[in-house]
Design an enzyme around this catalytic site. Structure first.
Site, PDB file in Angstrom:
ATOM      1  N   HIS A  31       0.941  -1.006   0.153  1.00 53.78           N
ATOM      2  CA  HIS A  31      -0.183   0.127  -0.449  1.00 53.78           C
ATOM      3  C   HIS A  31       0.674   1.278   0.710  1.00 53.78           C
ATOM      4  O   HIS A  31       1.708   0.877   1.315  1.00 53.78           O
ATOM      5  CB  HIS A  31      -0.954  -0.299   1.105  1.00 53.78           C
ATOM      6  CG  HIS A  31      -1.582   1.229   1.124  1.00 53.78           C
ATOM      7  ND1 HIS A  31      -2.731   1.350   0.867  1.00 53.78           N
ATOM      8  CD2 HIS A  31      -2.591   1.883   2.285  1.00 53.78           C
ATOM      9  CE1 HIS A  31      -3.225   2.666   0.278  1.00 53.78           C
ATOM     10  NE2 HIS A  31      -2.805   2.826   2.004  1.00 53.78           N
ATOM     11  N   HIS A  43      -3.320   9.176   1.947  1.00 53.45           N
ATOM     12  CA  HIS A  43      -3.128   7.949   0.574  1.00 53.45           C
ATOM     13  C   HIS A  43      -4.297   7.593   0.378  1.00 53.45           C
ATOM     14  O   HIS A  43      -5.368   8.317   0.198  1.00 53.45           O
ATOM     15  CB  HIS A  43      -2.030   6.918   1.601  1.00 53.45           C
ATOM     16  CG  HIS A  43      -2.834   6.817   2.775  1.00 53.45           C
ATOM     17  ND1 HIS A  43      -4.401   5.035   3.134  1.00 53.45           N
ATOM     18  CD2 HIS A  43      -2.988   7.353   3.653  1.00 53.45           C
ATOM     19  CE1 HIS A  43      -4.499   5.641   4.320  1.00 53.45           C
ATOM     20  NE2 HIS A  43      -3.910   6.630   4.682  1.00 53.45           N
ATOM     21  N   CYS A 155      -3.697   2.779  -5.188  1.00 53.02           N
ATOM     22  CA  CYS A 155      -2.717   3.812  -4.631  1.00 53.02           C
ATOM     23  C   CYS A 155      -2.036   4.134  -5.324  1.00 53.02           C
ATOM     24  O   CYS A 155      -1.174   5.225  -4.176  1.00 53.02           O
ATOM     25  CB  CYS A 155      -2.462   2.778  -3.518  1.00 53.02           C
ATOM     26  SG  CYS A 155      -2.254   1.528  -3.091  1.00 53.02           S
TER      27      CYS A 155
END
Length: 282
Positions: A31, A43, A155
Site C-alpha cells: 500500500h 493515501h 494507491c
C-alpha cells in the site's frame, strides 16, 4: 537512493513529499502513500475490505485502508480525519498497520530498475520538488482522485501522480502502478505462445521467460512510456471530464437508412398501424 536488495528505511530517513509504502498480506502487495510531514500520510484507498470491489473473497484478502475503520476505538491522532474511502489522511502508524516502512525510489537507472525484480518499488521517472508533491496530495485530499480501480487507478497510481504529475493518455492500458505492470509482465511472459518454439531446455525457457518479464516491466515504466502527459492537479477533474467517452450521435445517413428500413416494400403505413394495434393488445 535506497539499496537494490531492500527499500526499507527508518522513520527518521523520510521527509515530507516522499513516496512511501508498506507491504500487506505476507508481501503479496504493498500500500502506497505520500508522506505529508508531522507523522501524517496522504493515501488513496477503497473502503476497508473492498480493495478490488469484485464482491468475492478477494475483497477481504486484499485491503489497503486505514485500520481505524475496523474494530476497536479510533486512533487518537488521526481517527477524526479518516474517511471511509477515497483520498484520506492518516498517521504513519495507521498507514503502516503494523508493517515496516519502505521508500519508493525515483530517477533510477535502467540497470537498477531491472535489478529490482519486484515491481512497485522504484521508477525511472524523475520526481518533482517535495513541496510541489505535498501540494498535489493535499489538493487531491480535498478534490478526490476519481474512481478507485485496482488495475488502472490504485494507491500506487495516486502516489506516482503526486510525485510526477504524469497521466496515461491511452484509454485501454495499464495505469502507472509498477505492481500491476509486473503482474501483467509476468503473466505475458509465461502465457506467451512463442516461448515453446524458442527453446527446448528448462534453462533456456527460464532465460527467455525472465527476459520477456524484464522487457515487459521496462516498457511499462513511467520513465520510458510515450503515452504519458503532464496534467496539473488543478486541471485534473477537467481532464477527466474531457476524456469521458460519449456514444457518437447517429449520422444523417444512418437515420435515413433506418427510416428506409422501417418503410420497406410490403410494409405499408396501414400495415404498420395494424401491427402496432395487435402489439398493444398483446
Amino acid at each position: 537512493m535506497v539499496g537494490v536488495l531492500s527499500n526499507r528505511v527508518s522513520r527518521e530517513d523520510i521527509a515530507a513529499g516522499d513516496h512511501i509504502y508498506s507491504w500487506r498480506s505476507a508481501y503479496i502487495y504493498a500500500h502506497h502513500g505520500i508522506y505529508a510531514g508531522d507523522g501524517m500520510v496522504i493515501h488513496f484507498t477503497r473502503a476497508a475490505g473492498h480493495e478490488i470491489g469484485t464482491g468475492t473473497f478477494m475483497d477481504k484478502f486484499l485491503f489497503s485502508s486505514s485500520p481505524a475503520t475496523g474494530d476497536g476505538p479510533p486512533c487518537e491522532k488521526c481517527g477524526h480525519l479518516i474517511k471511509a474511502e477515497g483520498v484520506i489522511m492518516s498517521c504513519l502508524d495507521c498507514f503502516l498497520d503494523g508493517g515496516s516502512l519502505y521508500l519508493f525510489d525515483y530517477s533510477v537507472s535502467p540497470t537498477f530498475f531491472l535489478a529490482k525484480a519486484r515491481g512497485g518499488t522504484c521508477t525511472m521517472a524523475p520526481s518533482d520538488a517535495a513541496q510541489v508533491v505535498v501540494h498535489r496530495a493535499q489538493h487531491l485530499l480535498n478534490s478526490g482522485f476519481g474512481m478507485y480501480s485496482l488495475f488502472k487507478n490504485n494507491c500506487e497510481d495516486f502516489a506516482i501522480y503526486c510525485k510526477t504529475e504524469l497521466l496515461i493518455e491511452t484509454a485501454f492500458s495499464l495505469g502507472r502502478s509498477g505492481q500491476m505492470a509486473s503482474l501483467y509482465a509476468g503473466f505475458s511472459a509465461v502465457a506467451s505462445s512463442p516461448l515453446r518454439f524458442m527453446t527446448t531446455s528448462v534453462a533456456g525457457l527460464a532465460v527467455v521467460t525472465s527476459s520477456m518479464y524484464c522487457v515487459g516491466r521496462y516498457v511499462s515504466d513511467m520513465g520510458v512510456r510515450r503515452d504519458v502527459i503532464k496534467v496539473p492537479v488543478e486541471r485534473l477533474v477537467e481532464h477527466w471530464v474531457q476524456n469521458v467517452t460519449l456514444a457518437p450521435a447517429p449520422s444523417q445517413a444512418t437515420v435515413q437508412a433506418t427510416q428506409t428500413d422501417a418503410t420497406a416494400p410490403g410494409d405499408s403505413p396501414e400495415l404498420l398501424k395494424e401491427l402496432a394495434k395487435k402489439e398493444c393488445v398483446i
